[in-house]
Design an enzyme around this catalytic site. Sequence first.
Site, short mmCIF file in Angstrom:
data_model
loop_
_atom_site.label_atom_id
_atom_site.label_comp_id
_atom_site.label_asym_id
_atom_site.label_seq_id
_atom_site.Cartn_x
_atom_site.Cartn_y
_atom_site.Cartn_z
N PHE A 53 40.21 -28.77 25.28
CA PHE A 53 41.43 -28.66 24.48
C PHE A 53 42.16 -29.99 24.46
O PHE A 53 43.27 -30.14 24.96
CB PHE A 53 42.32 -27.54 25.04
CG PHE A 53 43.25 -26.96 24.01
CD1 PHE A 53 42.82 -26.65 22.73
CD2 PHE A 53 44.57 -26.71 24.34
CE1 PHE A 53 43.67 -26.11 21.78
CE2 PHE A 53 45.45 -26.17 23.40
CZ PHE A 53 45.00 -25.87 22.12
N LYS B 275 29.03 -35.82 19.95
CA LYS B 275 27.78 -36.49 19.55
C LYS B 275 26.74 -36.54 20.66
O LYS B 275 25.54 -36.55 20.39
CB LYS B 275 28.09 -37.94 19.14
CG LYS B 275 28.86 -38.07 17.86
CD LYS B 275 29.57 -39.42 17.79
CE LYS B 275 30.80 -39.38 18.63
NZ LYS B 275 32.07 -39.41 18.02
N GLY C 140 33.63 -37.67 10.88
CA GLY C 140 34.76 -36.75 10.95
C GLY C 140 34.93 -35.83 9.75
O GLY C 140 34.18 -34.88 9.58
N GLU D 104 40.46 -47.51 21.65
CA GLU D 104 40.80 -47.03 22.99
C GLU D 104 40.95 -48.19 23.95
O GLU D 104 40.50 -49.29 23.67
CB GLU D 104 39.71 -46.06 23.46
CG GLU D 104 39.72 -44.80 22.63
CD GLU D 104 38.68 -43.81 23.07
OE1 GLU D 104 38.27 -43.88 24.24
OE2 GLU D 104 38.29 -42.98 22.23
N ASP E 184 28.78 -45.69 19.53
CA ASP E 184 29.19 -44.53 18.75
C ASP E 184 28.37 -44.46 17.44
O ASP E 184 27.82 -43.41 17.10
CB ASP E 184 30.69 -44.67 18.46
CG ASP E 184 31.21 -43.62 17.50
OD1 ASP E 184 31.30 -42.45 17.92
OD2 ASP E 184 31.51 -43.96 16.34
N LYS F 299 25.49 -41.65 16.07
CA LYS F 299 25.55 -40.99 14.76
C LYS F 299 24.27 -41.23 13.96
O LYS F 299 23.77 -40.32 13.29
CB LYS F 299 26.77 -41.51 13.99
CG LYS F 299 28.08 -41.02 14.60
CD LYS F 299 29.28 -41.75 14.02
CE LYS F 299 30.58 -41.21 14.63
NZ LYS F 299 31.72 -42.09 14.32
#
Lengths: 168, 337
Positions: free
Chosen positions: B11, B125, B154, B210, B221, B225
């Site tokens: 969450f 991912k 996204g 980040e 990343d 993908k």
Amino acid sequence: MKAEALVHLKDAPGTLLEALAPISAHGGNVYSISHFRERIKGGAVPTLIAFEVKDLEQLEVIKKGFLKQGVEVTEITLEGRKIVKRKTLAVVLVGHVMATDAKNTIDRLDEYGAFVSSFDLSIAKTELPSAALMHIVIEENKYEGLLKLLDKIAEEKKLVVIREVEGS
Amino acid sequence: MKEARVMIVGFGVVGEGVAEVLDSKKKQLEKLGVKLSLVAVCEKDGCIVDEKGIGVSELLKLKKAGELQKHSGWKKKMRSVDAIREVDCDIVVEVTPTNVESGEPGLTHIATALDSKKHVVTSNKGPLALKFSELVEKAEKNNVELKYEATVCGGMPVFNMVENALASNEIKSIKGILNGTTNFILSRMHETGVTFEVALKEAKEMGIAEEKPDYDVKGIDAAAKITILANALMGRKLAYKDVKRVGIEEIIPEGIALAKKSGFAIKLIGEITGDKASVSPQLIPLGHPLNVGGTLNALMLETDLAKEVIVIGRGAGKIETASAIISDVLEIVKSRK
Ligand SMILES: NC(=O)c1ccc[n+]([C@@H]2O[C@H](COP(=O)([O-])OP(=O)(O)OC[C@H]3O[C@@H](n4cnc5c(N)ncnc54)[C@H](OP(=O)(O)O)[C@@H]3O)[C@@H](O)[C@H]2O)c1
């Protein structure tokens, strides 16, 4: 016989005359020139030059003349049949481009049959990494090999190779 | 009315986005003939379970205050895997952090859900980049769905677009900008001439990058993908570690300026052509459809029938990603008898 050459002319005065010189110098007879301004890429305008030659042999001499003159030719046809199909690839190198012998880089590409038609270097300070942009003309069937060679050189010399996206 | 019970595992930003959309789009979903109820929310230190349905506005209030444990359905120390196994629900939304080394905790969550005959929708991912075929086989074996629209780009439709609108097309090559953070950095460098370090600092200040930006700037990343795209859309058994990867940290303003002068922008491109798969900076002509700025993503699919198809959109963001997750949930609910 009818020959056509697709050349890529920098948008600057005198470039058309330079491109025509090898044809007239070797007895070719230019009869039409078309510029494709809407297809401008990397600052160069694709231009189709149509000319008359006696035979394939004469066309081969003119082809060599283009190379000598540094004219970027990507396609030559004789009576509609392709004699040469090349493409131009822009590549940026980042790293210690000069300190790792830029001339050797160009020579190795040349040995493979890739023609470096322009080499533009930008250095901020000698001890810092620099960048170079080159345009490489290559026969289409040697394109994959060229990419491999670039990767190999990059690995050896610790350069980053930033090549033009495929099919652009 | 088709009803489905949903459980959110993890969450954080996206999990909260999913809960928000479940609440704000309730009426619209009901118009589509779908009623979704949230029956469990799992965090690292416990789970909230209410099989009659968790009220989303109270949940969001507690979450904002950092007081989930005050919820009447809070089960301290209940582990996510146990909740996934035990709670009576139809769809597990797995949105825990991505890890491309072990795939955990997502991998165990997804496998457990599939083995418990629950459908899975994920934005994570790691598990798919590492164990794509195993998970797909597991879903098939258990006769449930595994959907992952949100893992790549996204909010942009990619997998559902190919599955539906491009059905019967063969995907011949894929290339695109798959990471918004690096696109922001490169776009800033292109527009203002700043160094990578300065553009990265700006991105951090704006909450785009980040604190530890390696996943983005090293192309990790994007490579995850590319692995998912190759497996899902081209039937390749490509492994994440076989994606050739070059990041953007070494790009200097001089290189950007030379490219710009010659009519190009430098972009981090993920690509699958022939038998090659890579993530590396490439020169994109300024007028090319892949030359998109800011944090945008762009994906170009070369197909046999429809030829080039290009999707441009937001590759990340709480609500954008939740949008993709909800569309997957709806696909599952609508396809159920
Ligand atoms: N944010 C985006 O725009 C976006 C877009 C596309 C895809 N994604 C993917 O979506 C996933 C979620 O992203 P996010 O931005 O929401 O990340 P996030 O804010 O870090 O949320 C992840 C949540 O999962 C929790 N968690 C960790 N381990 C858990 C466990 N074992 N059981 C239950 N919960 C656990 C985390 O708790 P702690 O904080 O206590 O560790 C955190 O609350 C990631 O895989 C990400 O790559 C994100």
